[in-house]
Design an enzyme around this catalytic site. Structure first.
Site, PDB file in Angstrom:
ATOM      1  CG  HIS A 179      48.804  40.478  39.457  1.00  0.00           C
ATOM      2  ND1 HIS A 179      48.039  41.702  38.830  1.00  0.00           N
ATOM      3  CD2 HIS A 179      47.826  39.772  39.918  1.00  0.00           C
ATOM      4  CE1 HIS A 179      46.852  41.589  39.018  1.00  0.00           C
ATOM      5  NE2 HIS A 179      46.433  40.294  39.379  1.00  0.00           N
TER       6      HIS A 179
ATOM      7  CG  ASP B 183      42.887  39.972  39.261  1.00  0.00           C
ATOM      8  OD1 ASP B 183      41.934  39.404  39.312  1.00  0.00           O
ATOM      9  OD2 ASP B 183      43.992  39.464  39.787  1.00  0.00           O
TER      10      ASP B 183
ATOM     11  CB  SER C 271      48.483  43.842  41.407  1.00  0.00           C
ATOM     12  OG  SER C 271      49.361  43.984  40.172  1.00  0.00           O
TER      13      SER C 271
END
Length: 214
Positions: free
Chosen positions: A48, A141, A21
């Protein structure tokens, strides 16, 4: 130090999964840049991405690696030596037959694409043939996906939260207690190379510099 990868799992690898991310573009460049073009498995990436604008991630990563890089398409059958990136606003998943699928299912930790759907579906499709890697990021995540990878007999590598640009995702992954290796970013590609080259009945010795979580 102990290598928690079982000897009987060597030689069964099907795919490398990567979750990242915040700070992930640079992290992916470092990781992919350390892998050889003749990588014997595909690499599936959930980074992401901003869904509001067109992504340049493929062009950026192509400058860093000898591997082929592309945005994943629905129905792709993953090929060795190719990196498949989840496109903006789509979860990247693996179907039971091994082909890729793109979905608009609900966001995970406010993200789509997210790591958990990729890790969970790939673990279900490939079983112990999965190596999952969690890199820099700001949320949790990937933690749920890590549990699924381990439940199916796969292997998990996590960037050391202490040296990651953003420690949220690595710290959450380590917190599951389901991680095989915790390493500085630059040491992950050499470990992957060794694991992917090692046949069944390999030497089973600890990988230099690797350590399981406390």
């Amino acid at each position: 130090m102990q290598n928690r990868v079982r000897d009987e799992d060597h030689g069964r690898w099907e795919a490398v999964l990567v979750a990242s991310s915040a700070g992930g573009i640079q992290g992916l460049g470092t990781l992919l840049g350390g892998l050889e073009a003749a990588l014997p498995v595909p690499v599936l990436v959930a980074q992401h991405l901003n869904r509001a604008r067109e992504t340049r991630i493929v062009a950026i990563l192509e400058r860093s690696t000898a591997l082929a890089v592309k945005l994943a398409e629905d129905g792709d059958r993953p090929r060795a030596g190719t990196v498949y990136i989840a496109p903006p606003d789509r979860h990247l998943c693996v179907r039971a037959g091994g082909t890729l699928s793109l979905t608009r299912e609900e966001r995970v930790n406010f993200a789509r694409p997210a790591a958990d759907p990729l890790f969970e579906s790939a673990a279900q499709a490939y079983g112990p043939g999965v190596i999952g890697c969690v890199l820099t990021g700001t949320d949790s995540d990937g933690a749920r996906g890590v549990r699924e990878v381990k439940a199916r007999g796969g292997t998990v590598i996590v960037e050391d939260p202490g040296t990651a640009e953003f420690h949220g995702m690595p710290k959450a992954a380590v917190g599951t207690g389901q991680v095989d290796f915790v390493l500085p970013l630059e040491d992950i590609a050499p470990l992957l190379t060794r694991l992917l080259r090692q046949d069944a009945g390999g030497d089973g010795q600890p990988v230099p510099g690797s350590h399981p979580p406390a």
